[in-house]
Design a protein around this motif. Sequence first.
Motif, PDB file in Angstrom:
ATOM      1  N   LEU A 136     -79.545 -72.075  -0.764  1.00 44.88           N
ATOM      2  CA  LEU A 136     -80.151 -70.755  -0.853  1.00 44.88           C
ATOM      3  C   LEU A 136     -79.795 -70.199  -2.227  1.00 44.88           C
ATOM      4  N   SER A 137     -80.773 -69.640  -2.915  1.00 46.93           N
ATOM      5  CA  SER A 137     -80.547 -68.996  -4.201  1.00 46.93           C
ATOM      6  C   SER A 137     -81.475 -67.797  -4.286  1.00 46.93           C
ATOM      7  N   TYR A 138     -81.674 -67.286  -5.478  1.00 42.29           N
ATOM      8  CA  TYR A 138     -82.492 -66.084  -5.632  1.00 42.29           C
ATOM      9  C   TYR A 138     -82.917 -65.922  -7.084  1.00 42.29           C
ATOM     10  N   HIS A 139     -83.883 -65.031  -7.253  1.00 39.19           N
ATOM     11  CA  HIS A 139     -84.358 -64.617  -8.572  1.00 39.19           C
ATOM     12  C   HIS A 139     -84.220 -63.092  -8.595  1.00 39.19           C
ATOM     13  N   VAL A 140     -83.750 -62.545  -9.693  1.00 41.32           N
ATOM     14  CA  VAL A 140     -83.548 -61.099  -9.800  1.00 41.32           C
ATOM     15  C   VAL A 140     -84.585 -60.519 -10.759  1.00 41.32           C
ATOM     16  N   TYR A 141     -85.218 -59.433 -10.321  1.00 40.02           N
ATOM     17  CA  TYR A 141     -86.218 -58.730 -11.111  1.00 40.02           C
ATOM     18  C   TYR A 141     -85.833 -57.259 -11.213  1.00 40.02           C
ATOM     19  N   THR A 142     -86.271 -56.607 -12.277  1.00 40.85           N
ATOM     20  CA  THR A 142     -86.126 -55.156 -12.365  1.00 40.85           C
ATOM     21  C   THR A 142     -87.056 -54.526 -11.342  1.00 40.85           C
ATOM     22  N   ALA A 143     -86.853 -53.262 -11.063  1.00 40.98           N
ATOM     23  CA  ALA A 143     -87.731 -52.550 -10.137  1.00 40.98           C
ATOM     24  C   ALA A 143     -89.180 -52.565 -10.633  1.00 40.98           C
ATOM     25  N   ALA A 144     -89.367 -52.662 -11.963  1.00 47.96           N
ATOM     26  CA  ALA A 144     -90.709 -52.696 -12.551  1.00 47.96           C
ATOM     27  C   ALA A 144     -91.314 -54.102 -12.560  1.00 47.96           C
ATOM     28  N   GLY A 145     -90.537 -55.108 -12.137  1.00 51.93           N
ATOM     29  CA  GLY A 145     -91.075 -56.461 -12.047  1.00 51.93           C
ATOM     30  C   GLY A 145     -90.675 -57.420 -13.144  1.00 51.93           C
ATOM     31  N   VAL A 160     -84.740 -56.010  -7.665  1.00 51.51           N
ATOM     32  CA  VAL A 160     -85.299 -56.691  -6.507  1.00 51.51           C
ATOM     33  C   VAL A 160     -84.800 -58.128  -6.539  1.00 51.51           C
ATOM     34  N   ILE A 161     -84.213 -58.558  -5.428  1.00 49.14           N
ATOM     35  CA  ILE A 161     -83.807 -59.956  -5.279  1.00 49.14           C
ATOM     36  C   ILE A 161     -84.889 -60.659  -4.470  1.00 49.14           C
ATOM     37  N   LYS A 162     -85.397 -61.754  -5.000  1.00 50.87           N
ATOM     38  CA  LYS A 162     -86.356 -62.585  -4.265  1.00 50.87           C
ATOM     39  C   LYS A 162     -85.619 -63.854  -3.852  1.00 50.87           C
ATOM     40  N   TRP A 163     -85.423 -64.010  -2.549  1.00 50.20           N
ATOM     41  CA  TRP A 163     -84.685 -65.141  -1.999  1.00 50.20           C
ATOM     42  C   TRP A 163     -85.543 -66.392  -2.041  1.00 50.20           C
ATOM     43  N   ASP A 164     -84.932 -67.500  -2.443  1.00 56.52           N
ATOM     44  CA  ASP A 164     -85.650 -68.770  -2.570  1.00 56.52           C
ATOM     45  C   ASP A 164     -84.685 -69.900  -2.214  1.00 56.52           C
ATOM     46  N   LEU A 165     -85.218 -70.970  -1.712  1.00 61.75           N
ATOM     47  CA  LEU A 165     -84.419 -72.171  -1.469  1.00 61.75           C
ATOM     48  C   LEU A 165     -84.713 -73.156  -2.585  1.00 61.75           C
ATOM     49  N   VAL A 166     -83.729 -73.985  -2.916  1.00 58.10           N
ATOM     50  CA  VAL A 166     -83.911 -74.967  -3.976  1.00 58.10           C
ATOM     51  C   VAL A 166     -83.337 -76.306  -3.523  1.00 58.10           C
ATOM     52  N   GLN A 167     -84.120 -77.345  -3.707  1.00 56.72           N
ATOM     53  CA  GLN A 167     -83.628 -78.705  -3.544  1.00 56.72           C
ATOM     54  C   GLN A 167     -83.290 -79.149  -4.957  1.00 56.72           C
ATOM     55  N   GLU A 168     -81.997 -79.157  -5.266  1.00 57.16           N
ATOM     56  CA  GLU A 168     -81.524 -79.340  -6.637  1.00 57.16           C
ATOM     57  C   GLU A 168     -82.133 -80.575  -7.305  1.00 57.16           C
ATOM     58  N   GLY A 169     -82.623 -80.351  -8.526  1.00 55.65           N
ATOM     59  CA  GLY A 169     -83.204 -81.431  -9.312  1.00 55.65           C
ATOM     60  C   GLY A 169     -84.594 -81.847  -8.861  1.00 55.65           C
ATOM     61  N   ILE A 170     -85.111 -81.179  -7.813  1.00 59.05           N
ATOM     62  CA  ILE A 170     -86.430 -81.565  -7.299  1.00 59.05           C
ATOM     63  C   ILE A 170     -87.411 -80.394  -7.357  1.00 59.05           C
ATOM     64  N   THR A 171     -87.111 -79.296  -6.640  1.00 60.97           N
ATOM     65  CA  THR A 171     -88.057 -78.186  -6.632  1.00 60.97           C
ATOM     66  C   THR A 171     -87.461 -76.917  -6.027  1.00 60.97           C
TER      67      THR A 171
END
Length: 93
Positions: free
Chosen positions: A18-27, A65-76
């Motif tokens: 489980l990981s994430y991407h962080v964005y400002t409130a404006a995107g 804004v945190i957008k939660w994402d899963l990652v298969q390391e080295g793949i996608t």
Amino acid sequence: VQVTNIGVLQWPAGGVNLSYHVYTAAGGLVEWNGARTALTQVVGTGQSVTLNAKVVLPAVPGGYVIKWDLVQEGITWFAGQGVPMDTTTLAVQ
């Protein structure tokens, strides 16, 4: 964070994080490669697991804004395969 496997393949423990991407409130993108939280068990089709996610907060105060994402390391990243991301808003003070 609760994640549910709605795909046809099982997720191996230690092979998917489980990981994430962080964005400002404006995107605007702040951080693409968030901290990783490893799956502690195999998650089969239709199964869910709840994880205590590791999160590193931005150093600059503001709304994010945190957008939660899963990652298969080295793949996608799962979002890159069309899996929708859930979001959480937060305020850093």
